[in-house]
Design a protein around this motif. Structure first.
Motif, PDB file in Angstrom:
ATOM      1  N   VAL A 508      27.617  34.629  43.505  1.00  0.00           N
ATOM      2  CA  VAL A 508      27.072  33.280  43.332  1.00  0.00           C
ATOM      3  C   VAL A 508      26.525  33.123  41.919  1.00  0.00           C
ATOM      4  O   VAL A 508      26.730  32.085  41.272  1.00  0.00           O
ATOM      5  CB  VAL A 508      25.974  33.001  44.383  1.00  0.00           C
ATOM      6  N   ALA A 509      25.844  34.151  41.412  1.00  0.00           N
ATOM      7  CA  ALA A 509      25.301  34.084  40.054  1.00  0.00           C
ATOM      8  C   ALA A 509      26.410  33.940  39.014  1.00  0.00           C
ATOM      9  O   ALA A 509      26.234  33.265  37.995  1.00  0.00           O
ATOM     10  CB  ALA A 509      24.462  35.329  39.771  1.00  0.00           C
ATOM     11  N   ALA A 510      27.559  34.557  39.276  1.00  0.00           N
ATOM     12  CA  ALA A 510      28.675  34.450  38.340  1.00  0.00           C
ATOM     13  C   ALA A 510      29.223  33.029  38.300  1.00  0.00           C
ATOM     14  O   ALA A 510      29.683  32.548  37.258  1.00  0.00           O
ATOM     15  CB  ALA A 510      29.771  35.436  38.732  1.00  0.00           C
ATOM     16  N   LYS A 511      29.179  32.346  39.449  1.00  0.00           N
ATOM     17  CA  LYS A 511      29.689  30.969  39.501  1.00  0.00           C
ATOM     18  C   LYS A 511      28.709  29.988  38.867  1.00  0.00           C
ATOM     19  O   LYS A 511      29.113  29.012  38.240  1.00  0.00           O
ATOM     20  CB  LYS A 511      29.946  30.570  40.953  1.00  0.00           C
ATOM     21  N   MET A 512      27.411  30.219  39.054  1.00  0.00           N
ATOM     22  CA  MET A 512      26.393  29.313  38.527  1.00  0.00           C
ATOM     23  C   MET A 512      25.520  30.106  37.553  1.00  0.00           C
ATOM     24  O   MET A 512      24.424  30.543  37.880  1.00  0.00           O
ATOM     25  CB  MET A 512      25.546  28.739  39.670  1.00  0.00           C
ATOM     26  N   SER A 513      26.016  30.318  36.357  1.00  0.00           N
ATOM     27  CA  SER A 513      25.355  31.207  35.399  1.00  0.00           C
ATOM     28  C   SER A 513      24.155  30.575  34.706  1.00  0.00           C
ATOM     29  O   SER A 513      23.357  31.273  34.087  1.00  0.00           O
ATOM     30  CB  SER A 513      26.365  31.672  34.347  1.00  0.00           C
ATOM     31  N   ASP A 514      24.010  29.251  34.796  1.00  0.00           N
ATOM     32  CA  ASP A 514      22.904  28.549  34.162  1.00  0.00           C
ATOM     33  C   ASP A 514      21.824  28.284  35.216  1.00  0.00           C
ATOM     34  O   ASP A 514      22.081  27.614  36.212  1.00  0.00           O
ATOM     35  CB  ASP A 514      23.407  27.231  33.576  1.00  0.00           C
ATOM     36  N   PRO A 515      20.594  28.794  35.050  1.00  0.00           N
ATOM     37  CA  PRO A 515      19.540  28.582  36.050  1.00  0.00           C
ATOM     38  C   PRO A 515      19.289  27.109  36.367  1.00  0.00           C
ATOM     39  O   PRO A 515      19.038  26.760  37.526  1.00  0.00           O
ATOM     40  CB  PRO A 515      18.308  29.236  35.407  1.00  0.00           C
ATOM     41  N   ASP A 516      19.348  26.241  35.341  1.00  0.00           N
ATOM     42  CA  ASP A 516      19.117  24.820  35.606  1.00  0.00           C
ATOM     43  C   ASP A 516      20.233  24.225  36.463  1.00  0.00           C
ATOM     44  O   ASP A 516      19.981  23.378  37.335  1.00  0.00           O
ATOM     45  CB  ASP A 516      18.998  24.047  34.300  1.00  0.00           C
ATOM     46  N   GLU A 517      21.454  24.653  36.211  1.00  0.00           N
ATOM     47  CA  GLU A 517      22.548  24.173  37.064  1.00  0.00           C
ATOM     48  C   GLU A 517      22.384  24.656  38.493  1.00  0.00           C
ATOM     49  O   GLU A 517      22.693  23.947  39.445  1.00  0.00           O
ATOM     50  CB  GLU A 517      23.906  24.619  36.487  1.00  0.00           C
ATOM     51  N   LEU A 518      21.893  25.883  38.655  1.00  0.00           N
ATOM     52  CA  LEU A 518      21.633  26.389  39.999  1.00  0.00           C
ATOM     53  C   LEU A 518      20.558  25.549  40.673  1.00  0.00           C
ATOM     54  O   LEU A 518      20.665  25.240  41.870  1.00  0.00           O
ATOM     55  CB  LEU A 518      21.205  27.853  39.940  1.00  0.00           C
TER      56      LEU A 518
END
Length: 811
Positions: A508-518
């Protein structure tokens, strides 16, 4: 002859209300003959069609409403009336009738709204015409005095009905008669039109009424009874009855029905507003005018346009943005202006002013009303041409309440609620600051549906094109597109994967690498789930998504992947709650997979530890039954000695008793015990003693489970299984993940779990999720030596599952 009148006529959608009107004419002729045969040439009675029959249309299972007018109740005997009614009853018609003098009929109308609206559509059929003329004369004089009072009663009744019903243009299983936008709203226009006969109803209503009548005719042909709710399970058969062909026949039908219902709701409301204003007079003008922009003003509580406003997308969206922020009606002239501005279907040219106004619309507290205004005035094909595919597009599952576009509108509105109500979203929102991108992603997240490919993949491409056309900078367009692409990632992962597995969090972290986007993705995921409907979002699912979000955010911000949940902390909580378990809880928790402590509530853990401490021997079981978190559900927890096929036995017994498994979790402990929890649909009369007795028999070898289940499946009927088996070797560090997607069917979970048991595979964790008519069953498995499966074993898993399911479902 009367028996044949109720026969459903062959028709196509384009035939509209012709069969219903033809049936009404044929019944007219039959009643004229019946009256002449029963009463002779000089009857002392008038037979009047009222209600729906009075309007001149009659569906196969509609009531036949008749008013018998007499000069005096002594003029006609009860036997005479029965002589007219018996042939109708014998033919199967439901007949509503009343015997009254013209004076009595009017007196009843003054106190009974149903009686009043019935005589507004009164139509002479047979008998003494002078009696009907007297009724009409009395009605005319009454309406001249009481039209205002009747208008208020009609409007109040409509408002009360709308407050209780669904909206036929947006819900997936509309009531063609009673829902807002259904036939009853068309009837209201007829009633009001009878009070002001020189003002004609909108021409758009005629075609919409015809379409709804055709759908109702076909629906009655399938139900053989007066059902007006077009249920999801009936839609394919109704489409077939209307000779709509192709794989998307049901969707084509519902697109037409939803579009017609939206037309009815919109135009009938405008007509009612105009009629009410004419009959009651408009509100007294205060002269209060508030200038909202260069083109829009609030004039005596109504949104209006400056007369000199030139037609442009920016001006149109400015007006719509004002509606999103103010709970005020839009004037009829402004609605006409919007309709004419959007007419022609040419794609809009997005100026910076238009883009700013659209983003302002999405921020408004009344955004759903504003987005529906765009729909009602034909704006979506102009603003977003890609929208045409999803407008009024039905979603054939019971989890969603609304059409695709309706769901998108509600998702946008849920953003504001999520950032207030959710436990972690307020902080996420404050750390991001600007929520415009997630609002736009909420509007577009399902725009790829109906494309024939994965809607998230198609949606990413389409959303990026929309954002680019709007003139958004590249980074914002990319962000919106990624949110659309991954809008299901958190929910799917949380409900189908082991959240204490580092490989899951890393993916999941690889798909959403930007904390704000997460953070934005989390807000979108919760809004999407809440907008789906009460059956699509539960406290359990919300907690799992929240847990996954927190762990992924930590991984992105610190680089640390999660390790095993701290069983010691959970054990301390258990022992504090239940001192009798002191010194015993930790050992039990450490024997279970990490995902157990991550996904289980403390109170459930207390009870589970009690069960696990009983350590049932082979053939025995311990269990408990609790209320589920949702209405109509309960939770069955079973503890047994672990062995291959354990999950299959429990699932098979539940299938024997026709218990619908909504979701399930299963965990194997290192102490040789299996813990299974099933969330099942149930009812208060369910006999759990019989179910438990069969479970005990299944585990002690006293029940021929598969033989009984095969017979039950055949009794239950056909099933569209079409199972797809995916084997994911990289989804877990220590287990092979087997994911089976299939149409739901009685005994399906048994068949899959039994196939895995045949191969002596250890089901370490199982997560079962039923999504309407589809299921996604996920199993974390290891071989008998505790290792991941080899390529050869993977091939055998596919073969075993396919073989089992083909035996259970040979049809």
């Amino acid at each position: 002859m009367l028996e044949t009148l109720r026969t459903v006529r062959e028709l196509r959608l384009s035939d509209g209300g012709a069969p219903a009107r033809e049936r009404a004419r044929e019944l007219d002729a039959a009643l004229v003959k019946l009256t002449a045969d029963a009463l002779g040439a000089h009857p002392a009675i008038a037979v009047v069609a009222v209600g729906g029959y009075g309007r001149g249309d009659l569906s196969p299972h509609s009531d036949v409403d008749l008013l018998f007018l007499v000069r005096s109740s002594s003029d006609v005997s009860a036997g005479t009336v029965r002589g007219l009614l018996y042939p109708l009853w014998d033919a199967g018609f439901e007949v509503g009738h009343a015997l009254r003098t013209p004076k009595e009929a009017l007196e009843r109308a003054k106190s009974d709204l149903n009686a009043a609206t019935s005589i507004l559509s009164g139509r002479f059929l047979a008998g003494e015409h002078d009696l009907f003329d007297e009724l009409i004369d009395r009605r005319t004089r009454w309406l001249a005095k009481d039209a205002r009072s009747l208008t208020r009663r009609i409007n109040a009744s409509t408002q009360s009905r709308h407050a209780k019903c669904e909206r036929a243009g947006w819900v997936l299983a509309p009531d063609l008669k009673e829902d807002a936008g259904g036939l009853r709203d068309i009837h209201r226009t007829y009633w009001l039109n009878a009070l002001v006969p020189h003002m004609d109803p909108p021409v758009e209503l005629a075609a919409a009424e015809d379409l709804l009548l055709a759908a109702r005719e076909a629906l009655h042909s399938q139900t053989k009874r007066p059902l007006d709710r077009l249920r999801i399970d009936l839609q394919p058969a109704v489409a077939d009855a209307l000779h709509i062909e192709g794989d998307d026949a049901a969707r084509e039908l519902m697109h037409a029905v939803h579009s017609a219902a939206r037309t009815v709701e919109h135009h009938s409301a405008l007509f009612a507003q105009e009629m009410t204003g004419h009959l009651l007079g408009g509100p007294k003008r205060s002269g209060t005018v508030r200038i909202l922009s260069s083109s829009t003003r609030l004039d005596d509580g109504t949104l209006k346009l400056d007369d000199a406003t030139a037609r442009s997308t920016a001006a149109a969206l400015d007006l719509i943005a004002r509606r999103a922020h103010l709970d005020k009606p839009v004037s009829r002239s402004a609605i006409r202006w919007l309709t004419e501005t959007f007419a022609g279907g040419q794609a809009a040219v997005w100026t910076p002013a238009a883009t700013d106004a659209f983003r302002e619309t999405l921020r408004g507290p009344h955004v759903v009303d504003a987005l529906e205004l765009i729909d009602n005035t034909g704006g979506w094909p102009v603003l977003i041409p890609e929208w045409s595919r999803i407008r009024a597009l039905a979603q054939h599952d019971p989890y969603h309440r609304y059409t695709v576009d309706g769901h998108l509108f509600v998702t946008v509105s849920e953003i504001a609620r999520v950032v207030v109500d959710d436990p972690v979203a307020p902080r996420a929102a404050s750390e991001v600051g600007d929520l415009d991108d997630v609002r736009l992603a909420a509007l577009l997240h399902d725009i790829g549906k109906g494309s024939g490919e994965d809607h998230s993949v198609a949606g990413e491409r389409l959303a990026h094109a929309v954002c680019t056309r709007m003139g958004l900078e590249r980074s914002r367009a990319d962000r919106v597109a990624r949110l659309v692409r991954h809008h299901l990632t958190l929910v799917d992962t949380a409900t189908r994967r082991d959240l204490d597995d580092g490989a899951v969090i890393a993916s999941v972290a690889a798909k959403m690498s930007d904390p704000d986007e997460l953070r934005l993705l989390y807000i979108l995921s919760v809004a999407d789930g809440r907008a789906t409907g009460p059956d699509g979002w539960s406290a359990w699912k919300a907690a799992l998504v929240r847990d996954l979000y927190k762990k992924t955010l930590i991984a992105l911000e610190t680089g640390a992947l999660p390790t095993r949940s701290d069983a010691r902390i959970r054990a301390e909580g258990i022992e504090a709650y239940e001192p009798a378990l002191a010194g015993r809880a930790l050992e039990v928790l450490e024997s279970l997979p990490p995902s157990y402590t991550a996904s289980t509530h403390l109170l459930d853990m207390v009870d589970d530890v009690r069960l696990l401490l009983q350590a049932p021997q082979r053939g025995d079981l311990a269990y408990r039954v609790d209320d589920g978190t949702e209405t109509g559900q309960c939770a069955l927890t079973v503890c047994i000695a672990d062995r291959p096929g354990a999950l299959a036995r429990t699932a098979g017994v539940l299938s024997l008793h026709r218990l619908s498994v909504r979701s399930a979790h299963a965990f194997s402990s290192t102490r040789g015990t299996a813990l299974q929890r099933f969330i099942v649909g149930t009812d208060p009369d369910r006999d759990w003693r019989r179910i438990v007795a069969d479970l005990e028999a299944a585990y002690s070898g006293r029940l021929a489970l598969e033989a009984r289940l095969e017979r039950k499946i055949r009794e239950y009927g056909t099933a569209n299984v079409d199972a797809q088996v995916r084997v994911l070797q990289d989804a877990s560090e220590n287990s092979t993940v087997i994911e089976v997607r299939s149409g739901d069917a009685l005994g399906l979970l048994y068949g899959i779990a039994a196939a895995l048991g045949d191969l002596d595979l250890d089901i370490h964790v199982a997560k079962i999720d039923t999504l309407g008519s589809r299921v996604v069953d996920v199993f974390y498995v290891r071989d008998a030596a505790g290792r991941k499966l080899s390529d050869d074993q993977v091939a055998e898993v596919r073969r075993a599952v396919g073989h089992r399911l083909s035996r259970l479902y040979p049809f």
